[in-house]
Write a protein that holds these residues in place. Sequence first.
Motif, PDB file in Angstrom:
ATOM      1  N   GLU A  17       0.635  -1.297  -0.013  1.00 50.49           N
ATOM      2  CA  GLU A  17       0.072   0.077  -0.092  1.00 50.49           C
ATOM      3  C   GLU A  17       0.780   1.227   0.113  1.00 50.49           C
ATOM      4  OE1 GLU A  17      -3.716   2.100   2.728  1.00 50.49           O
ATOM      5  OE2 GLU A  17      -2.419   0.086   3.337  1.00 50.49           O
ATOM      6  N   TYR A  18       1.927   1.284   0.629  1.00 49.94           N
ATOM      7  CA  TYR A  18       2.819   2.379   0.948  1.00 49.94           C
ATOM      8  C   TYR A  18       3.540   2.552  -0.355  1.00 49.94           C
ATOM      9  CZ  TYR A  18       2.542   1.950   6.068  1.00 49.94           C
ATOM     10  OH  TYR A  18       2.149   1.930   7.447  1.00 49.94           O
ATOM     11  N   LEU A  38       9.445  13.393   1.179  1.00 49.38           N
ATOM     12  CA  LEU A  38       8.687  12.181   1.143  1.00 49.38           C
ATOM     13  C   LEU A  38       8.035  11.564   2.408  1.00 49.38           C
ATOM     14  CD1 LEU A  38       7.806   9.607  -0.757  1.00 49.38           C
ATOM     15  CD2 LEU A  38      10.123   8.909  -0.612  1.00 49.38           C
ATOM     16  N   CYS A  39       8.990  11.699   3.439  1.00 51.34           N
ATOM     17  CA  CYS A  39       8.407  11.275   4.803  1.00 51.34           C
ATOM     18  C   CYS A  39       7.362  11.926   5.325  1.00 51.34           C
ATOM     19  CB  CYS A  39       9.649  11.120   5.957  1.00 51.34           C
ATOM     20  SG  CYS A  39      10.793  10.042   5.547  1.00 51.34           S
ATOM     21  N   PHE A  46      -0.645   8.435   5.879  1.00 50.54           N
ATOM     22  CA  PHE A  46      -0.895   7.061   6.677  1.00 50.54           C
ATOM     23  C   PHE A  46      -1.014   7.362   8.213  1.00 50.54           C
ATOM     24  CE2 PHE A  46       0.726   6.039   2.666  1.00 50.54           C
ATOM     25  CZ  PHE A  46      -0.185   5.051   2.144  1.00 50.54           C
ATOM     26  N   LYS A  47      -0.713   8.454   8.770  1.00 45.83           N
ATOM     27  CA  LYS A  47      -0.739   8.802  10.051  1.00 45.83           C
ATOM     28  C   LYS A  47       0.304   8.194  10.867  1.00 45.83           C
ATOM     29  CE  LYS A  47      -3.950  11.804   9.011  1.00 45.83           C
ATOM     30  NZ  LYS A  47      -3.699  13.226   8.738  1.00 45.83           N
ATOM     31  N   ILE A  48       1.423   7.966  10.252  1.00 49.43           N
ATOM     32  CA  ILE A  48       2.431   6.898  11.189  1.00 49.43           C
ATOM     33  C   ILE A  48       3.678   7.739  11.788  1.00 49.43           C
ATOM     34  CG2 ILE A  48       1.931   4.888   9.609  1.00 49.43           C
ATOM     35  CD1 ILE A  48       4.151   5.837   7.684  1.00 49.43           C
ATOM     36  N   LYS A  55      11.438   4.153   7.656  1.00 46.66           N
ATOM     37  CA  LYS A  55      11.688   2.704   7.531  1.00 46.66           C
ATOM     38  C   LYS A  55      10.608   2.394   6.051  1.00 46.66           C
ATOM     39  CE  LYS A  55      12.288   1.176  12.250  1.00 46.66           C
ATOM     40  NZ  LYS A  55      11.749   0.755  13.449  1.00 46.66           N
ATOM     41  N   VAL A  56       9.750   2.769   6.001  1.00 50.77           N
ATOM     42  CA  VAL A  56       8.866   2.536   4.886  1.00 50.77           C
ATOM     43  C   VAL A  56       9.671   2.942   3.566  1.00 50.77           C
ATOM     44  CG1 VAL A  56       6.776   3.423   3.134  1.00 50.77           C
ATOM     45  CG2 VAL A  56       6.711   3.004   5.968  1.00 50.77           C
TER      46      VAL A  56
END
Length: 216
Positions: A17-18, A38-39, A46-48, A55-56
Amino acid sequence: MTKSFQGSVGDVMKQNEYSMYIVGEIFRTRKFIGGQDLCKLLVNRFKISEVNARKVVERTVERGDVASSSPYTFGNRQFVYVLNKKFFTFDGLINISKEYSRPLFRLLVTLSKNNGVISCFEAKKITASAHKNKDSKKTNFNKIVAALVEYGIVTENIFNGIKYLVLKGSDEFVASEHNRYLGECRLVSDVLRFLLNANILSDKDVYYRSSLNLEG
Protein backbone atom coordinates in the motif's frame (compact mmCIF):
# COMPACT_ATOMS: atom_id res chain seq x y z
CA MET A 1 -2.17 -19.95 10.00
CA THR A 2 0.27 -18.78 12.70
CA LYS A 3 0.29 -15.27 14.10
CA SER A 4 3.84 -14.72 12.84
CA PHE A 5 2.82 -15.72 9.32
CA GLN A 6 -0.27 -13.56 9.52
CA GLY A 7 1.90 -10.68 10.69
CA SER A 8 4.40 -11.11 7.85
CA VAL A 9 1.59 -11.21 5.28
CA GLY A 10 0.06 -8.12 6.84
CA ASP A 11 3.40 -6.31 6.71
CA VAL A 12 3.83 -7.15 3.05
CA MET A 13 0.33 -5.97 2.21
CA LYS A 14 0.87 -2.73 4.13
CA GLN A 15 4.19 -2.14 2.40
CA ASN A 16 2.46 -2.74 -0.93
CA GLU A 17 0.00 0.00 0.00
CA TYR A 18 2.84 2.37 0.87
CA SER A 19 4.72 1.56 -2.33
CA MET A 20 1.61 2.01 -4.48
CA TYR A 21 1.10 5.44 -2.94
CA ILE A 22 4.72 6.47 -3.48
CA VAL A 23 5.02 5.17 -7.02
CA GLY A 24 1.45 5.61 -8.20
CA GLU A 25 0.61 8.97 -6.66
CA ILE A 26 3.72 10.87 -5.61
CA PHE A 27 5.79 10.04 -8.69
CA ARG A 28 2.85 10.52 -10.98
CA THR A 29 3.28 14.27 -10.57
CA ARG A 30 7.00 14.60 -9.98
CA LYS A 31 10.25 12.99 -11.11
CA PHE A 32 12.17 13.26 -7.84
CA ILE A 33 11.64 14.04 -4.17
CA GLY A 34 13.83 14.66 -1.14
CA GLY A 35 13.71 12.24 1.77
CA GLN A 36 12.28 14.76 4.21
CA ASP A 37 9.47 15.75 1.85
CA LEU A 38 8.69 12.11 1.12
CA CYS A 39 8.48 11.23 4.81
CA LYS A 40 6.18 14.18 5.49
CA LEU A 41 3.79 12.98 2.80
CA LEU A 42 3.76 9.47 4.27
CA VAL A 43 3.16 10.79 7.79
CA ASN A 44 0.24 12.94 6.65
CA ARG A 45 -1.32 10.24 4.48
CA PHE A 46 -1.00 7.20 6.76
CA LYS A 47 -0.72 8.87 10.20
CA ILE A 48 2.51 7.08 11.00
CA SER A 49 5.52 8.37 12.90
CA GLU A 50 8.52 9.94 11.16
CA VAL A 51 10.63 6.97 12.26
CA ASN A 52 8.22 4.53 10.63
CA ALA A 53 8.01 6.73 7.55
CA ARG A 54 11.80 6.50 7.12
CA LYS A 55 11.57 2.71 7.47
CA VAL A 56 8.86 2.62 4.82
CA VAL A 57 11.11 4.57 2.45
CA GLU A 58 14.04 2.25 3.16
CA ARG A 59 11.93 -0.84 2.42
CA THR A 60 10.57 0.76 -0.75
CA VAL A 61 14.15 1.25 -1.96
CA GLU A 62 15.12 -2.30 -0.91
CA ARG A 63 12.22 -3.68 -2.97
CA GLY A 64 13.45 -1.77 -5.99
CA ASP A 65 10.26 0.27 -6.31
CA VAL A 66 12.25 3.52 -6.19
CA ALA A 67 15.95 4.42 -6.34
CA SER A 68 17.97 6.50 -3.90
CA SER A 69 20.87 8.90 -4.39
CA SER A 70 22.64 7.06 -1.54
CA PRO A 71 25.42 7.39 -0.53
CA TYR A 72 25.26 10.97 -1.84
CA THR A 73 23.08 13.51 -0.07
CA PHE A 74 21.67 16.86 -1.06
CA GLY A 75 20.35 19.75 1.09
CA ASN A 76 20.04 19.04 4.82
CA ARG A 77 21.97 15.80 4.34
CA GLN A 78 19.00 14.04 2.80
CA PHE A 79 18.85 11.49 0.04
CA VAL A 80 16.83 12.20 -3.07
CA TYR A 81 14.55 9.53 -4.50
CA VAL A 82 13.69 8.82 -8.13
CA LEU A 83 12.03 5.96 -9.99
CA ASN A 84 15.24 5.00 -11.73
CA LYS A 85 18.90 5.83 -11.09
CA LYS A 86 19.21 6.71 -14.77
CA PHE A 87 17.58 10.01 -13.81
CA PHE A 88 20.89 11.09 -12.24
CA THR A 89 22.13 12.69 -15.46
CA PHE A 90 23.37 16.25 -15.93
CA ASP A 91 19.86 17.51 -16.70
CA GLY A 92 18.38 15.47 -13.88
CA LEU A 93 20.88 16.83 -11.37
CA ILE A 94 20.25 20.38 -12.60
CA ASN A 95 16.59 19.97 -11.68
CA ILE A 96 17.29 18.19 -8.38
CA SER A 97 19.96 20.63 -7.25
CA LYS A 98 17.83 23.66 -8.11
CA GLU A 99 15.44 22.51 -5.40
CA TYR A 100 17.70 20.70 -2.97
CA SER A 101 21.31 21.89 -3.37
CA ARG A 102 22.06 25.44 -4.48
CA PRO A 103 25.88 24.98 -4.37
CA LEU A 104 25.66 22.05 -6.79
CA PHE A 105 23.17 23.96 -8.94
CA ARG A 106 25.55 26.94 -9.21
CA LEU A 107 28.39 24.62 -10.22
CA LEU A 108 26.40 22.80 -12.90
CA VAL A 109 25.06 26.05 -14.37
CA THR A 110 28.58 27.50 -14.49
CA LEU A 111 29.89 24.36 -16.18
CA SER A 112 27.15 24.59 -18.82
CA LYS A 113 28.08 28.21 -19.55
CA ASN A 114 31.81 27.54 -19.54
CA ASN A 115 32.20 24.95 -22.30
CA GLY A 116 31.92 22.22 -19.69
CA VAL A 117 35.24 23.09 -18.01
CA ILE A 118 36.04 24.75 -14.69
CA SER A 119 39.12 24.77 -12.49
CA CYS A 120 38.72 23.18 -9.07
CA PHE A 121 39.84 26.52 -7.62
CA GLU A 122 36.83 28.24 -9.17
CA ALA A 123 34.52 25.31 -8.42
CA LYS A 124 35.38 25.47 -4.72
CA LYS A 125 34.45 29.17 -4.62
CA ILE A 126 31.20 28.56 -6.46
CA THR A 127 30.14 25.74 -4.14
CA ALA A 128 31.32 27.46 -0.96
CA SER A 129 28.74 27.21 1.82
CA ALA A 130 28.23 29.25 4.97
CA HIS A 131 30.49 26.90 6.94
CA LYS A 132 33.21 28.83 8.71
CA ASN A 133 35.21 25.64 9.18
CA LYS A 134 37.57 25.17 6.22
CA ASP A 135 37.58 21.39 6.70
CA SER A 136 33.77 21.34 6.39
CA LYS A 137 33.93 23.34 3.16
CA LYS A 138 36.56 20.98 1.76
CA THR A 139 34.52 17.92 2.75
CA ASN A 140 31.37 19.30 1.13
CA PHE A 141 33.22 20.09 -2.09
CA ASN A 142 34.84 16.67 -2.19
CA LYS A 143 31.42 15.00 -1.75
CA ILE A 144 29.96 17.04 -4.61
CA VAL A 145 32.82 16.07 -6.92
CA ALA A 146 32.63 12.41 -5.85
CA ALA A 147 28.92 12.31 -6.70
CA LEU A 148 29.43 13.94 -10.12
CA VAL A 149 32.24 11.53 -10.95
CA GLU A 150 30.23 8.52 -9.75
CA TYR A 151 27.23 9.51 -11.88
CA GLY A 152 29.51 9.93 -14.90
CA ILE A 153 28.80 13.66 -15.18
CA VAL A 154 32.38 14.94 -14.89
CA THR A 155 35.96 13.76 -14.84
CA GLU A 156 38.92 15.32 -13.04
CA ASN A 157 41.55 16.46 -15.50
CA ILE A 158 44.99 17.86 -14.62
CA PHE A 159 46.26 20.20 -17.34
CA ASN A 160 49.66 21.87 -16.94
CA GLY A 161 49.56 21.20 -13.21
CA ILE A 162 46.08 22.64 -12.65
CA LYS A 163 43.10 20.45 -11.82
CA TYR A 164 39.86 20.93 -13.74
CA LEU A 165 36.38 19.45 -13.58
CA VAL A 166 35.34 18.51 -17.11
CA LEU A 167 31.85 17.58 -18.29
CA LYS A 168 31.70 14.32 -20.18
CA GLY A 169 32.54 15.04 -23.81
CA SER A 170 34.12 18.45 -23.15
CA ASP A 171 37.82 17.49 -23.02
CA GLU A 172 38.55 19.40 -26.22
CA PHE A 173 37.85 22.69 -24.41
CA VAL A 174 40.30 22.21 -21.52
CA ALA A 175 43.26 23.89 -23.24
CA SER A 176 41.28 26.97 -24.32
CA GLU A 177 39.71 27.36 -20.88
CA HIS A 178 43.14 26.97 -19.30
CA ASN A 179 44.47 29.84 -21.42
CA ARG A 180 41.47 31.98 -20.53
CA TYR A 181 42.03 31.40 -16.81
CA LEU A 182 45.69 32.32 -17.09
CA GLY A 183 44.75 35.49 -18.97
CA GLU A 184 42.38 36.47 -16.17
CA CYS A 185 45.11 35.75 -13.62
CA ARG A 186 47.53 38.07 -15.39
CA LEU A 187 44.92 40.82 -15.60
CA VAL A 188 44.15 40.55 -11.89
CA SER A 189 47.86 40.58 -11.13
CA ASP A 190 48.39 43.78 -13.14
CA VAL A 191 45.45 45.52 -11.45
CA LEU A 192 46.61 44.55 -7.98
CA ARG A 193 50.15 45.67 -8.73
CA PHE A 194 48.78 49.09 -9.72
CA LEU A 195 46.68 49.34 -6.54
CA LEU A 196 49.64 48.34 -4.38
CA ASN A 197 51.94 50.84 -6.03
CA ALA A 198 49.30 53.54 -5.51
CA ASN A 199 49.09 52.58 -1.81
CA ILE A 200 45.38 51.84 -2.21
CA LEU A 201 45.92 48.31 -0.93
CA SER A 202 48.49 46.82 1.40
CA ASP A 203 50.30 43.65 0.39
CA LYS A 204 49.39 41.85 3.63
CA ASP A 205 45.71 41.96 2.68
CA VAL A 206 46.15 40.73 -0.87
CA TYR A 207 45.45 37.17 -1.98
CA TYR A 208 44.57 36.49 -5.57
CA ARG A 209 44.33 33.71 -8.10
CA SER A 210 47.61 33.61 -9.94
CA SER A 211 48.93 31.06 -12.40
CA LEU A 212 50.92 29.67 -9.48
CA ASN A 213 48.17 29.44 -6.86
CA LEU A 214 45.33 28.31 -9.11
CA GLU A 215 45.18 25.12 -7.09
CA GLY A 216 43.10 22.01 -7.49
